[in-house]
Scaffold this active site. Structure first.
Site, PDB file in Angstrom:
ATOM      1  N   PHE A  86       0.859  -1.146  -0.213  1.00 17.28           N
ATOM      2  CA  PHE A  86      -0.033   0.048  -0.042  1.00 17.28           C
ATOM      3  C   PHE A  86       0.928   1.343   0.024  1.00 17.28           C
ATOM      4  O   PHE A  86       1.889   1.460   0.633  1.00 17.28           O
ATOM      5  CB  PHE A  86      -0.904  -0.036   1.490  1.00 17.28           C
ATOM      6  CG  PHE A  86      -1.774   1.272   1.241  1.00 17.28           C
ATOM      7  CD1 PHE A  86      -2.687   1.380   0.560  1.00 17.28           C
ATOM      8  CD2 PHE A  86      -1.561   2.289   2.289  1.00 17.28           C
ATOM      9  CE1 PHE A  86      -3.531   2.481   0.479  1.00 17.28           C
ATOM     10  CE2 PHE A  86      -2.273   3.053   2.248  1.00 17.28           C
ATOM     11  CZ  PHE A  86      -3.422   3.738   1.503  1.00 17.28           C
ATOM     12  N   VAL A  87       0.541   2.345  -0.824  1.00 13.68           N
ATOM     13  CA  VAL A  87       1.162   3.507  -0.959  1.00 13.68           C
ATOM     14  C   VAL A  87      -0.032   4.649  -0.833  1.00 13.68           C
ATOM     15  O   VAL A  87      -1.059   4.501  -1.582  1.00 13.68           O
ATOM     16  CB  VAL A  87       1.944   3.850  -2.045  1.00 13.68           C
ATOM     17  CG1 VAL A  87       2.380   5.065  -2.098  1.00 13.68           C
ATOM     18  CG2 VAL A  87       2.981   2.816  -2.244  1.00 13.68           C
ATOM     19  N   LYS A  94       5.184   7.827  -7.940  1.00 18.78           N
ATOM     20  CA  LYS A  94       6.624   8.199  -7.628  1.00 18.78           C
ATOM     21  C   LYS A  94       7.651   7.160  -7.304  1.00 18.78           C
ATOM     22  O   LYS A  94       8.654   7.112  -6.988  1.00 18.78           O
ATOM     23  CB  LYS A  94       6.552   9.044  -6.252  1.00 18.78           C
ATOM     24  CG  LYS A  94       5.854  10.023  -6.053  1.00 18.78           C
ATOM     25  CD  LYS A  94       5.999  10.808  -4.886  1.00 18.78           C
ATOM     26  CE  LYS A  94       5.181  12.273  -5.008  1.00 18.78           C
ATOM     27  NZ  LYS A  94       5.607  13.322  -5.603  1.00 18.78           N
ATOM     28  N   GLY A  95       7.189   5.957  -7.648  1.00 16.36           N
ATOM     29  CA  GLY A  95       8.179   4.726  -7.555  1.00 16.36           C
ATOM     30  C   GLY A  95       8.128   3.798  -6.439  1.00 16.36           C
ATOM     31  O   GLY A  95       8.814   3.072  -6.241  1.00 16.36           O
ATOM     32  N   GLY A  97       5.756   2.237  -4.586  1.00 23.44           N
ATOM     33  CA  GLY A  97       5.130   0.727  -4.844  1.00 23.44           C
ATOM     34  C   GLY A  97       6.002  -0.157  -5.305  1.00 23.44           C
ATOM     35  O   GLY A  97       6.425  -1.382  -4.852  1.00 23.44           O
ATOM     36  N   ASN A 124      -9.130  -3.751  -9.588  1.00 22.65           N
ATOM     37  CA  ASN A 124      -8.042  -2.774  -9.553  1.00 22.65           C
ATOM     38  C   ASN A 124      -7.201  -2.858 -10.721  1.00 22.65           C
ATOM     39  O   ASN A 124      -6.094  -3.266 -10.597  1.00 22.65           O
ATOM     40  CB  ASN A 124      -7.165  -3.482  -8.077  1.00 22.65           C
ATOM     41  CG  ASN A 124      -6.656  -2.106  -7.844  1.00 22.65           C
ATOM     42  OD1 ASN A 124      -6.117  -1.220  -8.602  1.00 22.65           O
ATOM     43  ND2 ASN A 124      -5.928  -2.306  -6.628  1.00 22.65           N
ATOM     44  N   TYR A 131       1.337  -4.878 -12.030  1.00 24.46           N
ATOM     45  CA  TYR A 131       2.098  -6.223 -11.888  1.00 24.46           C
ATOM     46  C   TYR A 131       2.267  -6.771 -13.063  1.00 24.46           C
ATOM     47  O   TYR A 131       3.325  -7.360 -13.457  1.00 24.46           O
ATOM     48  CB  TYR A 131       1.270  -6.885 -10.944  1.00 24.46           C
ATOM     49  CG  TYR A 131       1.026  -6.523  -9.517  1.00 24.46           C
ATOM     50  CD1 TYR A 131       2.002  -6.109  -8.807  1.00 24.46           C
ATOM     51  CD2 TYR A 131      -0.434  -6.422  -9.036  1.00 24.46           C
ATOM     52  CE1 TYR A 131       1.677  -5.636  -7.646  1.00 24.46           C
ATOM     53  CE2 TYR A 131      -0.590  -5.954  -7.758  1.00 24.46           C
ATOM     54  CZ  TYR A 131       0.401  -5.747  -6.888  1.00 24.46           C
ATOM     55  OH  TYR A 131       0.277  -5.016  -5.695  1.00 24.46           O
TER      56      TYR A 131
END
Length: 160
Positions: A86-87, A94-95, A97, A124, A131
């Site tokens: 989770f971010v 912003k990279g 995750g 999602n 992914y």
């Protein structure tokens, strides 16, 4: 700017807030039954059931990854299950995750786990694309199954 570090017992209140934020994002807030005492006991007690790494952006907590081992009888060694990644929304793109996922993958690789596995909700689309872009395989031929609540109790009672 970005740092990733192992969580400590002092992070439990923050981790609890982040888990609630993830549950809200996934429209699953009604399923959260966890208490801070549960996290403290199961993550930082004498026999930890999970590990957590925290992501900080300029010293501010912005995300986390929670993971634990499982065992494969076919492989004859453990894998890592990434339960949460989770971010916070305002820090996405912003990279962070990807950095969290890479950090956990590094742990899996160093500890000689045969794989890293996780689940993603079918609605999602941003996560599925993320992914996919990493080269993850989706196990469409497998169906996740769970016994929870009353059905778990009913089956467990058959063991008496």
């Amino acid at each position: 700017m970005l740092s990733i570090r192992p969580a400590t017992p002092e992070d439990v209140p923050l981790l609890s807030r982040l888990i609630h934020e993830l549950a809200d994002y996934e429209h699953l807030a009604h399923e959260v039954a966890m208490k801070e005492e549960d996290l403290a006991r199961d993550g930082f007690g004498s026999q930890p059931k999970f590990r957590v790494v925290m992501a900080e952006w300029d010293g501010q907590a912005v995300g986390y990854a929670l993971f634990f081992e499982f065992y494969s009888s076919f492989q004859g060694r453990p894998g890592l299950f990434l339960d949460d990644l989770f971010v916070r929304p305002e820090f996405r793109k912003k990279g962070i995750g990807r950095a969290l996922l890479a950090h956990v993958a590094g742990i899996a690789w160093k500890e000689k786990h045969f794989c890293m596995r996780w689940e993603v909700l079918d609605w999602n689309a941003p996560a599925i694309k993320f992914y996919s872009d990493l080269g993850a395989s989706f196990l469409d031929e497998w169906k996740s199954a769970v016994l929870i609540g009353d059905p778990l109790q009913a089956v467990a009672e058959e063991a008496k």
